[in-house]
Design a protein around this motif. Structure first.
Motif, PDB file in Angstrom:
ATOM      1  N   TYR A  93      12.958   1.909  16.202  1.00  0.00           N
ATOM      2  CA  TYR A  93      12.624   0.520  15.918  1.00  0.00           C
ATOM      3  C   TYR A  93      11.107   0.381  15.802  1.00  0.00           C
ATOM      4  N   ASN A  94      10.653  -0.268  14.754  1.00  0.00           N
ATOM      5  CA  ASN A  94       9.227  -0.427  14.476  1.00  0.00           C
ATOM      6  C   ASN A  94       8.505   0.914  14.401  1.00  0.00           C
ATOM      7  N   GLY A  95       9.208   1.913  13.891  1.00  0.00           N
ATOM      8  CA  GLY A  95       8.615   3.244  13.770  1.00  0.00           C
ATOM      9  C   GLY A  95       7.390   3.241  12.869  1.00  0.00           C
ATOM     10  N   LYS A  96       6.448   4.077  13.219  1.00  0.00           N
ATOM     11  CA  LYS A  96       5.225   4.191  12.438  1.00  0.00           C
ATOM     12  C   LYS A  96       5.437   5.222  11.336  1.00  0.00           C
ATOM     13  N   ILE A  97       4.492   5.275  10.422  1.00  0.00           N
ATOM     14  CA  ILE A  97       4.534   6.292   9.373  1.00  0.00           C
ATOM     15  C   ILE A  97       3.775   7.504   9.883  1.00  0.00           C
ATOM     16  N   ALA A  98       4.446   8.648   9.889  1.00  0.00           N
ATOM     17  CA  ALA A  98       3.840   9.893  10.352  1.00  0.00           C
ATOM     18  C   ALA A  98       3.342  10.701   9.164  1.00  0.00           C
ATOM     19  N   CYS A  99       2.215  11.365   9.337  1.00  0.00           N
ATOM     20  CA  CYS A  99       1.720  12.318   8.347  1.00  0.00           C
ATOM     21  C   CYS A  99       2.166  13.701   8.816  1.00  0.00           C
ATOM     22  N   LEU A 100       2.889  14.432   7.964  1.00  0.00           N
ATOM     23  CA  LEU A 100       3.456  15.733   8.307  1.00  0.00           C
ATOM     24  C   LEU A 100       2.816  16.820   7.454  1.00  0.00           C
ATOM     25  N   ASP A 101       2.653  18.015   8.034  1.00  0.00           N
ATOM     26  CA  ASP A 101       2.163  19.140   7.234  1.00  0.00           C
ATOM     27  C   ASP A 101       3.341  19.984   6.766  1.00  0.00           C
ATOM     28  N   VAL A 102       3.082  21.045   6.013  1.00  0.00           N
ATOM     29  CA  VAL A 102       4.149  21.865   5.441  1.00  0.00           C
ATOM     30  C   VAL A 102       4.897  22.694   6.480  1.00  0.00           C
ATOM     31  N   ASN A 103       4.414  22.707   7.704  1.00  0.00           N
ATOM     32  CA  ASN A 103       5.127  23.391   8.786  1.00  0.00           C
ATOM     33  C   ASN A 103       5.995  22.421   9.587  1.00  0.00           C
ATOM     34  N   GLY A 104       5.986  21.142   9.188  1.00  0.00           N
ATOM     35  CA  GLY A 104       6.791  20.142   9.871  1.00  0.00           C
ATOM     36  C   GLY A 104       6.101  19.518  11.064  1.00  0.00           C
ATOM     37  N   ASN A 105       4.825  19.810  11.267  1.00  0.00           N
ATOM     38  CA  ASN A 105       4.075  19.243  12.393  1.00  0.00           C
ATOM     39  C   ASN A 105       3.585  17.842  12.062  1.00  0.00           C
ATOM     40  N   LYS A 106       3.672  16.952  13.048  1.00  0.00           N
ATOM     41  CA  LYS A 106       3.107  15.619  12.885  1.00  0.00           C
ATOM     42  C   LYS A 106       1.613  15.727  13.155  1.00  0.00           C
ATOM     43  N   LEU A 107       0.805  15.285  12.193  1.00  0.00           N
ATOM     44  CA  LEU A 107      -0.641  15.359  12.336  1.00  0.00           C
ATOM     45  C   LEU A 107      -1.205  14.096  12.982  1.00  0.00           C
ATOM     46  N   PHE A 108      -0.724  12.935  12.523  1.00  0.00           N
ATOM     47  CA  PHE A 108      -1.198  11.648  13.019  1.00  0.00           C
ATOM     48  C   PHE A 108      -0.352  10.558  12.369  1.00  0.00           C
ATOM     49  N   ASN A 109      -0.557   9.312  12.797  1.00  0.00           N
ATOM     50  CA  ASN A 109       0.102   8.171  12.173  1.00  0.00           C
ATOM     51  C   ASN A 109      -0.777   7.649  11.043  1.00  0.00           C
ATOM     52  N   VAL A 110      -0.129   7.032  10.060  1.00  0.00           N
ATOM     53  CA  VAL A 110      -0.822   6.508   8.889  1.00  0.00           C
ATOM     54  C   VAL A 110      -0.688   4.990   8.875  1.00  0.00           C
ATOM     55  N   LEU A 111      -1.771   4.317   8.492  1.00  0.00           N
ATOM     56  CA  LEU A 111      -1.743   2.861   8.377  1.00  0.00           C
ATOM     57  C   LEU A 111      -0.693   2.458   7.358  1.00  0.00           C
ATOM     58  N   LYS A 112       0.122   1.472   7.709  1.00  0.00           N
ATOM     59  CA  LYS A 112       1.142   0.965   6.798  1.00  0.00           C
ATOM     60  C   LYS A 112       0.504  -0.073   5.883  1.00  0.00           C
ATOM     61  N   CYS A 113       0.722   0.083   4.585  1.00  0.00           N
ATOM     62  CA  CYS A 113       0.137  -0.816   3.593  1.00  0.00           C
ATOM     63  C   CYS A 113       1.222  -1.157   2.579  1.00  0.00           C
ATOM     64  N   ASP A 114       1.582  -2.415   2.469  1.00  0.00           N
ATOM     65  CA  ASP A 114       2.664  -2.842   1.568  1.00  0.00           C
ATOM     66  C   ASP A 114       3.951  -2.075   1.863  1.00  0.00           C
TER      67      ASP A 114
END
Length: 199
Positions: A93-114
């Motif tokens: 619920y209210n999940g953030k957008i994650a930035c993932l690399d090609v190994n499947g690791n979460k790098l950080f959250n990304v600002l949601k825009c539109d």
């Protein structure tokens, strides 16, 4: 005057040719292995749903079909193929957008825009930490400016408008659909994070 080669030069040439015949298949084999490793550095979204659309649960597979990110950990967010980095919604619920690399690791959250990941402007996009502070990363997934701002606009002509204080307010008449950032303490930064009071 003619040049004469030592007696052993022909033997030396034969030895070099023999070495090349031995090394060439090894070099070709190593090149093929490196090419295969490069091909496997790609993730492809798959779903059990009929259509792959925003918000559907996905898994990410490499080109061999191995599951790198298990089904349902993330929801689809416009990235069906991850070559360097990609974006997916956290499956909560209210999940953030994650930035993932090609190994499947979460790098950080990304600002949601539109309702999507932030747009890349001048090679950078906005990211967020767990305290919802904003920073900037590049398209390779490297953090360029660590999250430290309450609000931050995208870069334009080498500068970004940012603030450390402020409130998010509703746009009048938008029925909660649109918001804006209000602050009395805006300033500008360059790509290295150096502060400027005006543009």
């Amino acid at each position: 005057m003619s040049l004469k080669y030592p007696v052993g030069i022909k033997s030396f040439e034969k030895l070099l040719k023999s070495i090349m015949l031995i090394l060439l298949p090894v070099t070709v084999n190593l090149h093929a292995q490196n090419k295969q490793e490069l091909l496997l550095r790609l993730l492809i979204a798959r779903t059990n749903e009929r259509f792959l659309e925003v918000g559907t649960p996905v898994c990410y597979l490499n080109e061999r079909g191995d599951t790198i990110i298990p089904y349902g950990k993330y929801l689809f967010c416009q990235t069906d193929t991850i070559k360097t980095i990609g974006f997916a919604y956290e499956n909560k619920y209210n999940g953030k957008i994650a930035c993932l690399d090609v190994n499947g690791n979460k790098l950080f959250n990304v600002l949601k825009c539109d309702n999507d990941a932030d747009y890349v402007k001048e090679g950078l996009f906005r990211i967020m930490d767990d305290k919802d502070l904003i920073g900037f990363a590049d398209t390779l997934g490297s953090i360029i400016i660590k999250p430290r701002f309450k609000f931050a606009f995208p870069f334009e002509n080498g500068m970004a408008k940012v603030t450390n204080v402020g409130k998010e307010k509703e746009v009048p008449g938008s029925n909660g659909e649109k918001h804006y950032w209000d602050s009395n303490d805006w300033y500008y930064i360059d790509r290295k994070g150096k502060i400027y009071q005006s543009k």
